[in-house]
Design an enzyme around this catalytic site. Structure first.
Site, PDB file in Angstrom:
ATOM      1  N   GLU A 102      18.459 -24.269  85.342  1.00 48.84           N
ATOM      2  CA  GLU A 102      19.344 -25.155  84.582  1.00 48.84           C
ATOM      3  C   GLU A 102      19.860 -26.292  85.441  1.00 48.84           C
ATOM      4  O   GLU A 102      19.810 -26.239  86.676  1.00 48.84           O
ATOM      5  CB  GLU A 102      20.522 -24.364  84.013  1.00 48.84           C
ATOM      6  CG  GLU A 102      21.339 -23.700  85.097  1.00 48.84           C
ATOM      7  CD  GLU A 102      22.364 -22.722  84.553  1.00 48.84           C
ATOM      8  OE1 GLU A 102      22.020 -21.920  83.668  1.00 48.84           O
ATOM      9  OE2 GLU A 102      23.509 -22.765  85.031  1.00 48.84           O
ATOM     10  N   LYS A 104      22.000 -28.756  87.542  1.00 49.28           N
ATOM     11  CA  LYS A 104      23.150 -28.661  88.439  1.00 49.28           C
ATOM     12  C   LYS A 104      23.995 -29.895  88.212  1.00 49.28           C
ATOM     13  O   LYS A 104      23.508 -31.021  88.336  1.00 49.28           O
ATOM     14  CB  LYS A 104      22.699 -28.597  89.892  1.00 49.28           C
ATOM     15  CG  LYS A 104      23.837 -28.438  90.862  1.00 49.28           C
ATOM     16  CD  LYS A 104      23.311 -28.205  92.264  1.00 49.28           C
ATOM     17  CE  LYS A 104      24.410 -27.753  93.208  1.00 49.28           C
ATOM     18  NZ  LYS A 104      25.607 -28.592  93.207  1.00 49.28           N
ATOM     19  N   ASP A 106      27.076 -32.441  88.940  1.00 50.67           N
ATOM     20  CA  ASP A 106      27.838 -32.873  90.098  1.00 50.67           C
ATOM     21  C   ASP A 106      29.246 -33.282  89.689  1.00 50.67           C
ATOM     22  O   ASP A 106      29.527 -34.435  89.435  1.00 50.67           O
ATOM     23  CB  ASP A 106      27.112 -34.043  90.768  1.00 50.67           C
ATOM     24  CG  ASP A 106      27.504 -34.163  92.222  1.00 50.67           C
ATOM     25  OD1 ASP A 106      28.184 -33.244  92.722  1.00 50.67           O
ATOM     26  OD2 ASP A 106      27.142 -35.164  92.849  1.00 50.67           O
ATOM     27  N   TYR A 212      28.582 -22.602  82.787  1.00 48.28           N
ATOM     28  CA  TYR A 212      27.286 -22.034  83.150  1.00 48.28           C
ATOM     29  C   TYR A 212      27.352 -20.607  83.675  1.00 48.28           C
ATOM     30  O   TYR A 212      26.333 -20.052  84.071  1.00 48.28           O
ATOM     31  CB  TYR A 212      26.603 -22.909  84.196  1.00 48.28           C
ATOM     32  CG  TYR A 212      27.512 -23.315  85.345  1.00 48.28           C
ATOM     33  CD1 TYR A 212      27.905 -24.631  85.489  1.00 48.28           C
ATOM     34  CD2 TYR A 212      27.980 -22.374  86.251  1.00 48.28           C
ATOM     35  CE1 TYR A 212      28.737 -25.007  86.518  1.00 48.28           C
ATOM     36  CE2 TYR A 212      28.806 -22.734  87.272  1.00 48.28           C
ATOM     37  CZ  TYR A 212      29.190 -24.050  87.415  1.00 48.28           C
ATOM     38  OH  TYR A 212      30.027 -24.424  88.424  1.00 48.28           O
ATOM     39  N   LYS A 300      17.647 -29.320  95.292  1.00 46.18           N
ATOM     40  CA  LYS A 300      18.209 -30.679  95.237  1.00 46.18           C
ATOM     41  C   LYS A 300      17.083 -31.698  95.206  1.00 46.18           C
ATOM     42  O   LYS A 300      16.193 -31.660  96.054  1.00 46.18           O
ATOM     43  CB  LYS A 300      19.069 -30.934  96.487  1.00 46.18           C
ATOM     44  CG  LYS A 300      20.291 -30.047  96.598  1.00 46.18           C
ATOM     45  CD  LYS A 300      21.438 -30.643  95.809  1.00 46.18           C
ATOM     46  CE  LYS A 300      22.766 -30.037  96.192  1.00 46.18           C
ATOM     47  NZ  LYS A 300      23.476 -30.741  97.211  1.00 46.18           N
ATOM     48  N   CYS A 394      37.170 -64.542 111.807  1.00 49.60           N
ATOM     49  CA  CYS A 394      37.090 -64.300 110.367  1.00 49.60           C
ATOM     50  C   CYS A 394      36.243 -65.391 109.699  1.00 49.60           C
ATOM     51  O   CYS A 394      36.515 -66.575 109.880  1.00 49.60           O
ATOM     52  CB  CYS A 394      38.500 -64.285 109.775  1.00 49.60           C
ATOM     53  SG  CYS A 394      38.510 -64.258 107.978  1.00 49.60           S
ATOM     54  N   CYS A 397      38.702 -67.673 107.440  1.00 45.07           N
ATOM     55  CA  CYS A 397      39.759 -68.551 107.930  1.00 45.07           C
ATOM     56  C   CYS A 397      39.578 -68.946 109.395  1.00 45.07           C
ATOM     57  O   CYS A 397      40.307 -69.784 109.912  1.00 45.07           O
ATOM     58  CB  CYS A 397      41.130 -67.892 107.746  1.00 45.07           C
ATOM     59  SG  CYS A 397      41.400 -66.516 108.871  1.00 45.07           S
ATOM     60  N   CYS A 412      40.667 -59.022 109.681  1.00 45.60           N
ATOM     61  CA  CYS A 412      41.367 -60.283 109.858  1.00 45.60           C
ATOM     62  C   CYS A 412      42.833 -59.987 109.583  1.00 45.60           C
ATOM     63  O   CYS A 412      43.162 -59.399 108.559  1.00 45.60           O
ATOM     64  CB  CYS A 412      40.852 -61.324 108.862  1.00 45.60           C
ATOM     65  SG  CYS A 412      41.844 -62.831 108.926  1.00 45.60           S
ATOM     66  N   CYS A 417      45.287 -66.055 105.771  1.00 48.33           N
ATOM     67  CA  CYS A 417      43.860 -66.083 105.427  1.00 48.33           C
ATOM     68  C   CYS A 417      43.685 -66.056 103.912  1.00 48.33           C
ATOM     69  O   CYS A 417      44.288 -65.225 103.232  1.00 48.33           O
ATOM     70  CB  CYS A 417      43.162 -64.880 106.051  1.00 48.33           C
ATOM     71  SG  CYS A 417      41.422 -64.765 105.560  1.00 48.33           S
TER      72      CYS A 417
HETATM   73  S1  IVH Z   1      26.092 -21.166  89.408  1.00 48.48           S
HETATM   74  C1  IVH Z   1      27.811 -17.302  91.102  1.00 48.48           C
HETATM   75  N1  IVH Z   1      25.239 -23.162  87.960  1.00 48.48           N
HETATM   76  O1  IVH Z   1      27.451 -26.174  92.313  1.00 48.48           O
HETATM   77  C2  IVH Z   1      27.621 -18.574  90.352  1.00 48.48           C
HETATM   78  N2  IVH Z   1      26.715 -23.657  89.758  1.00 48.48           N
HETATM   79  O2  IVH Z   1      26.773 -26.252  95.106  1.00 48.48           O
HETATM   80  C3  IVH Z   1      27.343 -19.742  91.252  1.00 48.48           C
HETATM   81  N3  IVH Z   1      27.306 -26.027  89.958  1.00 48.48           N
HETATM   82  O3  IVH Z   1      30.010 -23.984  93.305  1.00 48.48           O
HETATM   83  C4  IVH Z   1      27.360 -21.034  90.596  1.00 48.48           C
HETATM   84  N4  IVH Z   1      26.113 -26.737  88.251  1.00 48.48           N
HETATM   85  O4  IVH Z   1      30.439 -25.535  91.273  1.00 48.48           O
HETATM   86  C5  IVH Z   1      26.000 -22.800  89.004  1.00 48.48           C
HETATM   87  N5  IVH Z   1      24.441 -24.843  86.579  1.00 48.48           N
HETATM   88  C6  IVH Z   1      25.184 -24.475  87.610  1.00 48.48           C
HETATM   89  C7  IVH Z   1      25.937 -25.389  88.351  1.00 48.48           C
HETATM   90  C8  IVH Z   1      26.693 -24.948  89.428  1.00 48.48           C
HETATM   91  C9  IVH Z   1      26.939 -27.091  89.215  1.00 48.48           C
HETATM   92  C10 IVH Z   1      28.199 -26.125  91.124  1.00 48.48           C
HETATM   93  C11 IVH Z   1      29.145 -24.965  91.283  1.00 48.48           C
HETATM   94  C12 IVH Z   1      28.850 -24.402  92.660  1.00 48.48           C
HETATM   95  C13 IVH Z   1      28.208 -25.572  93.319  1.00 48.48           C
HETATM   96  C14 IVH Z   1      27.350 -25.141  94.484  1.00 48.48           C
END
Ligand code: IVH
Length: 656
Positions: A102, A104, A106, A212, A300, A394, A397, A412, A417
């Site tokens: 699934e 990830k 951010d 998640y 990643k 600078c 100025c 600066c 300025c």
């Molecule tokens: S599972 C035991 N699923 O990424 C469960 N984490 O870099 C562990 N994160 O701390 C987490 N999307 O905050 C899981 N689909 C996803 C996620 C996810 C983002 C974050 C989460 C974790 C961090 C680790």
């Protein structure tokens, strides 16, 4: 009605499939609000009308997590996925397993507890063992259910709070307009927003969330991650939009490839895919290391980069005087837009990467708005390319630039300025400096654009006739400003010195300097030994003061200010106690024309303290519109109440 509204909230925020228009939804909300106003006894805390409530707090309470929030192991290549599988396979020999992969997301992780189907607690991750109680703020996230569709006895779920791109862009645009610092990326913005002390402010940030993971559940069965997600969905949570149940690593890798481009269409930032062993019994057997579960890993994506040529390196001077090198590039396509410019951060960074004009460089656009140069492609360096030298004057100025010990930034510091002008003007006129009424941020900007203001001296040349022709400036307003400026011709020396914006010189240091030197002329002759002998003046401040008074721009400015009739006066008692010293306050309700944060800042600047709840020691309860329960409590305890106007008068009365 509440259930009906909740259903529409889910359709809109969770499913992205509204059945009614926004206007119809708003009408339903208004109707519910009216009903509840008529029958206050029927209001419940998890009514859709009660998302934004609660008083601002001074700090968040601590929450010890019942189940620690683990992080995830990262990997960057398919080979590492194979190694991971090999490793965990040995721990569950002969078992058949499958994967769930699934998106990830951010953002920042959040854990939310429901008791009997009702939201009871929301907390940040913190260090994984202890986090912060952000319940009041999390409640304002419209996608987060306050009530589950089924009243499970207990449920703790984990998800990610994020700020959608659109919201992020609008927020930054507004902050820029207001002269505030912008957020570097949606992640920082989301984190800052969830951790605001006033839920009302968080509500305005329009955060979103995906869930998640189920950390604890009672009253429901689930044998796999796939079933967990299905359960979360059924209970009304927004779940990961990009996910799949897969039989083996080969198909996981294919999914990772496929998902790479599909991320573009999402409203959130995503830097990878989380791969999880789907079967719960196997997850349990695999367990976790101190930091990561063994049954999950984050793949990643490599940051998207492109190669470009450096056409020129320009040096820009920001509003605070920091010189930032910027590279002009040959245009390249990156993440759906054309990039022609990249920040080189600061001189140190530039020197470390040794970026030269003519170089081929890799440009990346991470979660950040501004693309950056990550490295030079050395093989392609043209012959004769010279290392870049940061200018020692600078570019705006011509004054010599300064680099303070311990700082990477080259600055600066010339108070005249033009690049610094707006910031310098605003600071000079601000409340704690010369306090020129009518010269707030908006007016400064307007007058600057109209070219009536250039540098500090120009303030003293403002004429009512020139002002009165500007939009929004009636004759009276213009006259008032000119009078306020006139009054600012004899400022107290400490405010004047503070107003000049000498780096590291705050109000306190300004008072110390004023008390010792007693005139700008005397300060100009200061020596390092003298400065260091003063209370609370260390090397950092002394160095900055010396660099400032020796800057040719400063000498010129002080001379011209004098010509314009500005004569700072030294006042013996300038360091006396502040008007609200020793008094504590609680604010309840909405104050007229001022945000809570601002009100708090003002009270604190006047020496007072703002606390979270009413107690016997409180000096005043500051009451705004629609006060909360604090008012009742204050009445019971016999605490004095006051409106904001009264507090403002108190702050002025005893002020110097
Ligand atoms: S599972 C035991 N699923 O990424 C469960 N984490 O870099 C562990 N994160 O701390 C987490 N999307 O905050 C899981 N689909 C996803 C996620 C996810 C983002 C974050 C989460 C974790 C961090 C680790």
């Amino acid at each position: 009605m509440r259930d009906e509204i909740r259903r529409h909230e889910r359709l809109y925020y969770v499913r992205n499939a509204p059945e009614i228009t926004d206007a119809e939804f708003d009408a339903l909300m208004r109707e519910l609000k009216a009903l509840e106003d008529e029958h206050p006894d029927l209001v419940v805390p998890d009514s859709p009308t009660q998302r934004v409530g609660g008083e601002p707090v001074d700090e968040f309470g601590k929450v010890v997590h019942a189940v620690p929030l683990l992080s995830l192991e990262n990997c960057y290549a398919f080979g590492e996925l194979d190694e991971w599988e090999e490793r965990f396979r040995k721990l569950i020999p002969g078992e058949a397993f499958s994967y769930e992969a699934e998106l990830k997301i951010d953002g920042l992780s959040i854990t939310v507890l429901y008791e009997k189907g009702r939201l009871a607690l929301a907390a940040t991750r913190g260090d994984g063992a202890t986090g912060e109680d952000v319940t009041a703020n999390a409640r304002t996230i419209r996608a987060l259910p306050l009530v589950l569709t089924e009243p499970l006895p207990l449920l703790e779920v984990r998800g990610e709070v994020y700020m959608p791109w659109e919201v992020f862009k609008a927020l930054n645009a507004a902050r820029e307009e207001a002269g505030e610092a912008v957020f570097a990326n949606p992640r920082n913005a989301a984190s800052g927003s969830l951790r605001l002390l006033d839920p009302q402010l968080t509500a305005a940030r329009k955060l979103r969330t995906y869930f998640y993971h189920i950390a604890r559940v009672e009253g429901a069965e689930s044998r796999s991650q796939t079933e967990d997600i299905a359960l979360l969905e059924r209970l009304g949570f927004p779940v990961n939009p990009l996910r799949r149940h897969l039989s083996d690593l080969g198909s996981v890798k294919a999914f990772i490839q496929e998902a790479k481009d599909r991320r573009e269409g999402l409203d959130c930032e995503s830097d990878g895919i989380v791969v999880k062993v789907d079967e719960k019994p196997l997850q349990e057997r695999l367990g976790a290391t101190a930091k990561f579960p063994r049954w999950a890993i984050a793949y990643k994506y490599p940051p998207e980069g492109a190669e470009a040529r450096v056409l020129a390196i320009r040096v820009q001077v920001g509003r605070t005087g920091v010189l930032t090198p910027v590279a002009d590039l040959t245009p390249v396509a990156l993440k759906g837009s054309t990039v022609q410019r990249a920040t080189l951060h600061n001189y140190e960074d530039l020197a470390r990467k040794d970026i030269r004009v003519g170089d081929a460089v890799m440009v990346e656009k991470g979660g950040d708005v501004i693309p950056k140069v990550t490295r030079v492609v050395l093989e392609k360096r043209p012959e004769g390319a010279e290392p870049f030298r940061m200018p020692d004057h600078c570019p705006e100025c011509g004054a010599p630039v300064t680099r303070f010990p311990g700082e990477v930034a080259v600055r600066c510091i010339n108070p005249s300025c033009p690049a610094l002008a707006l910031e310098a003007l605003y600071h000079y006129a601000s409340r704690h400096a010369l306090d020129i009424e009518g010269l707030g941020w908006k007016s400064v900007e307007q007058l600057f654009k109209a070219e009536l203001l250039q540098d500090i001296v120009s303030i003293y040349r403002l004429r009512a006739a020139d002002l009165a022709v500007l939009p929004g400036w009636a004759a009276k307003k213009a006259e008032n400003l000119v009078q306020a400026v006139e009054a600012a011709k004899r400022p107290s020396l400490n405010r004047f010195l503070f107003g000049l914006g000498i780096r590291f010189v705050g109000e306190k240091a300004a008072r110390t300097l004023a008390a010792h030197y007693r005139s700008p002329e005397a300060l100009q002759k200061a020596t390092e030994e003298e400065l260091l002998a003063l209370p609370d003046i260390g090397e950092r401040i002394a160095g900055s003061v010396l660099a400032f008074v020796r800057n040719p721009g400063t000498l010129d400015l002080l001379r011209r200010l004098k010509q314009a009739g500005v004569e700072p006066v030294f006042q013996e008692d300038a360091s006396g106690p502040k008007p609200l010293s020793g008094l504590s306050f609680v604010i309840t309700g909405t104050l007229p024309g001022i945000s809570r944060d601002e009100a708090k800042a003002r009270i604190e600047a006047a020496g007072g303290k703002v606390v979270g709840s009413v107690s016997g020691k409180l000096a005043y309860l500051v009451v705004g519109e629609e006060p909360g329960s604090q008012l009742e409590k204050a009445k019971k305890l016999g605490i004095k109440t006051a409106d904001w106007d009264t507090i403002m008068t108190m702050m002025r009365e005893t002020a110097e």
